[in-house]
Design an enzyme around this catalytic site. Structure first.
Site, short mmCIF file in Angstrom:
data_model
loop_
_atom_site.label_atom_id
_atom_site.label_comp_id
_atom_site.label_asym_id
_atom_site.label_seq_id
_atom_site.Cartn_x
_atom_site.Cartn_y
_atom_site.Cartn_z
N TYR A 1 4.15 6.13 10.65
CA TYR A 1 3.03 4.84 10.15
C TYR A 1 3.93 3.92 9.33
O TYR A 1 3.81 2.58 9.64
CB TYR A 1 2.19 5.38 9.07
CG TYR A 1 0.83 4.40 8.91
CD1 TYR A 1 0.76 3.71 7.68
CD2 TYR A 1 -0.01 4.16 9.65
CE1 TYR A 1 -0.02 2.65 7.68
CE2 TYR A 1 -1.12 3.11 9.68
CZ TYR A 1 -1.07 2.52 8.58
OH TYR A 1 -2.00 1.47 8.41
N PRO B 1 -4.25 -0.89 18.60
CA PRO B 1 -4.05 -1.08 17.38
C PRO B 1 -4.13 0.09 16.58
O PRO B 1 -3.85 -0.17 15.25
CB PRO B 1 -5.17 -2.08 16.90
CG PRO B 1 -6.00 -2.24 17.93
CD PRO B 1 -5.43 -1.25 18.98
N LYS C 1 0.95 -0.79 15.19
CA LYS C 1 2.36 -1.10 15.45
C LYS C 1 2.57 -2.27 16.36
O LYS C 1 3.73 -2.65 16.78
CB LYS C 1 2.44 0.04 16.55
CG LYS C 1 2.63 1.58 15.80
CD LYS C 1 4.01 1.32 14.79
CE LYS C 1 3.80 2.54 13.91
NZ LYS C 1 4.30 2.12 12.36
N TYR D 1 -9.05 4.83 8.00
CA TYR D 1 -9.22 5.20 9.33
C TYR D 1 -10.25 6.41 9.54
O TYR D 1 -9.86 7.43 9.00
CB TYR D 1 -7.93 5.88 10.10
CG TYR D 1 -6.94 4.82 10.16
CD1 TYR D 1 -6.16 4.33 9.06
CD2 TYR D 1 -6.68 4.15 11.28
CE1 TYR D 1 -5.02 3.48 9.18
CE2 TYR D 1 -5.53 2.93 11.24
CZ TYR D 1 -4.83 2.58 10.43
OH TYR D 1 -3.97 1.78 10.41
N HIS E 1 0.71 -1.13 -0.04
CA HIS E 1 -0.06 -0.06 0.10
C HIS E 1 0.94 1.16 -0.12
O HIS E 1 1.81 1.33 0.80
CB HIS E 1 -0.94 0.18 1.32
CG HIS E 1 -2.31 -1.00 0.91
ND1 HIS E 1 -3.25 -0.77 1.84
CD2 HIS E 1 -2.32 -1.91 0.29
CE1 HIS E 1 -4.01 -1.64 1.59
NE2 HIS E 1 -3.45 -2.51 0.55
P1 FAS Z 1 1.61 -13.20 20.85
O1 FAS Z 1 0.63 -12.86 22.09
O2 FAS Z 1 1.30 -13.28 19.40
O3 FAS Z 1 2.26 -14.83 21.15
C1 FAS Z 1 2.23 -15.20 22.16
C2 FAS Z 1 2.39 -16.53 22.39
O4 FAS Z 1 2.78 -16.95 23.77
C3 FAS Z 1 1.01 -17.20 22.39
O5 FAS Z 1 0.91 -18.03 21.21
C4 FAS Z 1 0.93 -17.71 23.61
O6 FAS Z 1 -0.11 -18.91 23.66
C5 FAS Z 1 2.12 -18.16 24.02
N1 FAS Z 1 2.19 -18.29 25.71
C6 FAS Z 1 1.47 -17.23 26.54
N2 FAS Z 1 1.70 -17.77 27.96
C7 FAS Z 1 2.57 -18.81 27.51
C8 FAS Z 1 3.15 -19.74 28.52
N3 FAS Z 1 2.92 -19.44 29.94
N4 FAS Z 1 4.04 -20.69 28.02
C9 FAS Z 1 4.13 -20.87 26.73
N5 FAS Z 1 3.50 -19.90 26.06
C10 FAS Z 1 2.81 -19.08 26.32
N6 FAS Z 1 -1.35 -5.55 16.28
C11 FAS Z 1 -1.47 -4.76 15.18
O7 FAS Z 1 -0.26 -4.35 14.80
N7 FAS Z 1 -2.56 -4.78 14.59
C12 FAS Z 1 -3.89 -5.13 15.10
O8 FAS Z 1 -4.76 -4.80 14.31
C13 FAS Z 1 -3.99 -5.88 16.09
N8 FAS Z 1 -4.85 -6.45 16.38
C14 FAS Z 1 -4.77 -7.09 17.89
C15 FAS Z 1 -6.07 -8.01 18.32
C16 FAS Z 1 -6.36 -8.80 19.58
C17 FAS Z 1 -7.24 -9.41 20.19
C18 FAS Z 1 -5.03 -8.62 20.36
C19 FAS Z 1 -4.69 -9.59 21.44
C20 FAS Z 1 -3.59 -8.11 19.52
C21 FAS Z 1 -3.91 -7.40 18.61
N9 FAS Z 1 -2.70 -6.80 17.88
C22 FAS Z 1 -2.60 -6.19 16.72
C23 FAS Z 1 -1.25 -6.81 18.49
C24 FAS Z 1 -0.65 -8.49 18.20
O9 FAS Z 1 -0.49 -8.41 16.74
C25 FAS Z 1 0.59 -8.49 19.02
O10 FAS Z 1 1.27 -7.28 18.80
C26 FAS Z 1 1.27 -9.95 18.38
O11 FAS Z 1 0.57 -10.76 18.39
C27 FAS Z 1 2.61 -9.79 19.29
O12 FAS Z 1 3.18 -10.83 18.83
P2 FAS Z 1 3.85 -11.64 20.16
O13 FAS Z 1 4.76 -10.80 21.04
O14 FAS Z 1 4.39 -13.08 19.57
O15 FAS Z 1 2.79 -12.16 20.99
C1 PHB Z 2 -6.18 -4.90 10.49
O1 PHB Z 2 -6.02 -5.03 9.37
O2 PHB Z 2 -6.48 -5.78 11.31
C2 PHB Z 2 -5.64 -3.51 10.98
C3 PHB Z 2 -4.90 -2.65 10.25
C4 PHB Z 2 -4.41 -1.56 10.74
C5 PHB Z 2 -4.63 -1.45 11.98
C6 PHB Z 2 -5.13 -2.04 12.86
C7 PHB Z 2 -5.69 -3.41 12.40
O3 PHB Z 2 -4.02 -0.01 12.60
#
Ligand code: FAS
Ligand code: PHB
Length: 403
Positions: A394, A296, A300, A204, A75
């Site tokens: 961004y 989100p 980031k 947005y 994009h």
């Molecule tokens: P993660 O949470 O992805 O991974 C951690 C892993 O550790 C998981 O698989 C978990 O099962 C495991 N774990 C936990 N406890 C443990 C233990 N005791 N022993 C062993 N393993 C364990 N970011 C964006 O940029 N854009 C978004 O739109 C966005 N939407 C999101 C929506 C939701 C609902 C959530 C919760 C997050 C969102 N995020 C978004 C942020 C998300 O993308 C995180 O930044 C990203 O998953 C970070 O990756 P990890 O640090 O690997 O953590």
């Molecule tokens: C998404 O596609 O899930 C998304 C993209 C941009 C954002 C947050 C979520 O800032």
């Protein structure tokens, strides 16, 4: 008790853990991942969709970028709609060529999982009772249960990639940790649908009814969000109710042509800003959501996890290959500088685009706050220099240097 050993024990098989494991392995640094749930469960999470240029390059370096380049989409810009008035932020021209890649986190995780399995690297999925021990010694170790067996994993370092609710951050003594948190007075109701995106680039939108985001996963799969009160629940939202509200918040011309359809995923995520300092203690390093959380709004979360990974992977590679033990203590300070920049941008984007009702963002009257925010929108979304600041944040600031 089964006793095993690896140089780097990685807790968590989300994007941070998998990417770190892949990059270290390619440098000949062996590692083992311990994950609480199954691989399918990890892949069932619907999360981020926007990759900064730095993460794209890291995935290339990790050898897992083929499908991203085939199925993802660059994009060149992003749209901001304020009360229906659309403003284009020309990322490519304002940053001297940088863009963002639209490719779901689920697919990034899938590509990393497949590469790890193909490389024959060891991962213990569906493990329980994971505990981290003796991180202040030269012989840290991790204990966990897997398939009814008890394990002790001896290692040189532990990489805590286990997310916000994991065990790693809590292993740092409370007296040695400082945690910063801002919980937002709203959440995001997200819907995934197999419908064509309503626009070529993300929109947005700030409307008098609240925030909305039109995003996508491919040309046939869309991702939408609307701001909802913290007291709201998914049960209150039929698909029709969601589409009707979303259309009221997006620009009219977009709403008119939007194609709706059944939701294949629908969930509400709370929004918070959170940082744990320091991001390392003894032989334990925290990466990604284990150390920090962002709303989100600035796309980031995943991208800050990636810059943590790049920083630690470079430090550990130099330690094992060049004996650079001096770098080991530099991770937290290096990582936190970029983390706080991402936290501020995400907080600021959330302030610009959401309806805070009577909640005070800073100590002033709601009316005064509204005028501050309106003035910031006029400057940052309405002038070339303001848009340039937004565009550079961004697409992602440069990663920390490790030398
Ligand atoms: P993660 O949470 O992805 O991974 C951690 C892993 O550790 C998981 O698989 C978990 O099962 C495991 N774990 C936990 N406890 C443990 C233990 N005791 N022993 C062993 N393993 C364990 N970011 C964006 O940029 N854009 C978004 O739109 C966005 N939407 C999101 C929506 C939701 C609902 C959530 C919760 C997050 C969102 N995020 C978004 C942020 C998300 O993308 C995180 O930044 C990203 O998953 C970070 O990756 P990890 O640090 O690997 O953590
Ligand atoms: C998404 O596609 O899930 C998304 C993209 C941009 C954002 C947050 C979520 O800032």
């Amino acid at each position: 008790m089964n006793t095993i050993r690896t140089p780097v024990a990685i807790i968590g098989a989300g994007p941070a853990g998998l990417l770190l494991g892949q990059l270290l392995a390619k440098q000949g640094v062996e590692n083992i991942i311990v994950e609480r749930v199954s691989g399918d469960y990890v892949l069932g999470r619907i999360r981020a969709g926007i990759l900064e240029q730095g993460l794209v390059k890291l995935l290339q370096e990790a050898g897992v970028s083929d499908r991203m380049f085939a199925e993802g989409e660059y994009h060149r810009g992003v749209e901001i709609a304020i009360d229906g008035k659309r403003v284009h932020i020309d990322l490519e021209n304002l940053t001297g060529g940088d863009q963002v890649m639209c490719y779901g986190q689920t697919e990034v995780t899938r590509d990393l999982m497949e590469a790890r399995a193909a490389a024959g690297l060891t991962s213990y999925y569906e493990s329980s009772d994971t505990q981290i021990h003796d991180i202040e010694s030269d012989a840290p170790y991790v204990t966990f249960s897997h398939d009814g067996e008890q394990y002790r994993l001896d290692c040189d370092f532990v990489a805590g990639c286990d997310g916000f609710h994991g065990v790693s951050r809590k292993t740092i003594p409370e007296a040695k940790r400082t945690e910063f948190e801002r919980v937002y007075p709203f959440g995001w109701l997200g819907v995934l649908s197999d419908t064509p995106p309503c626009n070529d680039e993300l929109i947005y939108a700030k409307s008098e009814r609240g925030f909305a985001l039109a995003s996508m996963r491919s040309k046939t799969r869309s991702r939408y969000y609307i701001q909802v009160p913290l007291t709201d629940s998914v049960e209150n939202w039929s698909d029709d109710a969601f589409w009707e509200e979303l259309k009221k918040r997006l620009p009219a011309d977009v709403a008119e042509t939007m194609i709706t359809g059944p939701s294949i995923e629908k969930s509400i995520a709370p929004l918070r800003s959170f940082v744990c300092e320091p991001m390392q203690y003894g032989k334990l390093y925290l990466l990604g959501d284990a150390a920090h959380i962002v709303p989100p709004t600035g796309a980031k979360g995943l991208n800050l996890a990636a810059s943590d990974v790049e920083t630690l992977y470079k430090i550990l590679t130099k330690f094992y290959k060049e004996g650079r033990a001096d770098l080991l203590r530099e991770y937290s300070e290096k990582a936190l500088k970029r983390v706080w920049a991402g936290e501020r941008f995400s907080w600021w984007m959330s302030n610009m685009l959401h309806d805070y009702g009577d909640e005070q963002i800073t100590a002033m009257s709601a009316e005064m706050q509204d005028r501050f925010m309106a003035s910031e929108r006029d400057y940052y979304f309405g002038t070339e220099e303001g848009k340039t600041v937004v565009a550079k944040q961004y697409v992602g600031l440069p990663y920390p240097t490790v030398e």
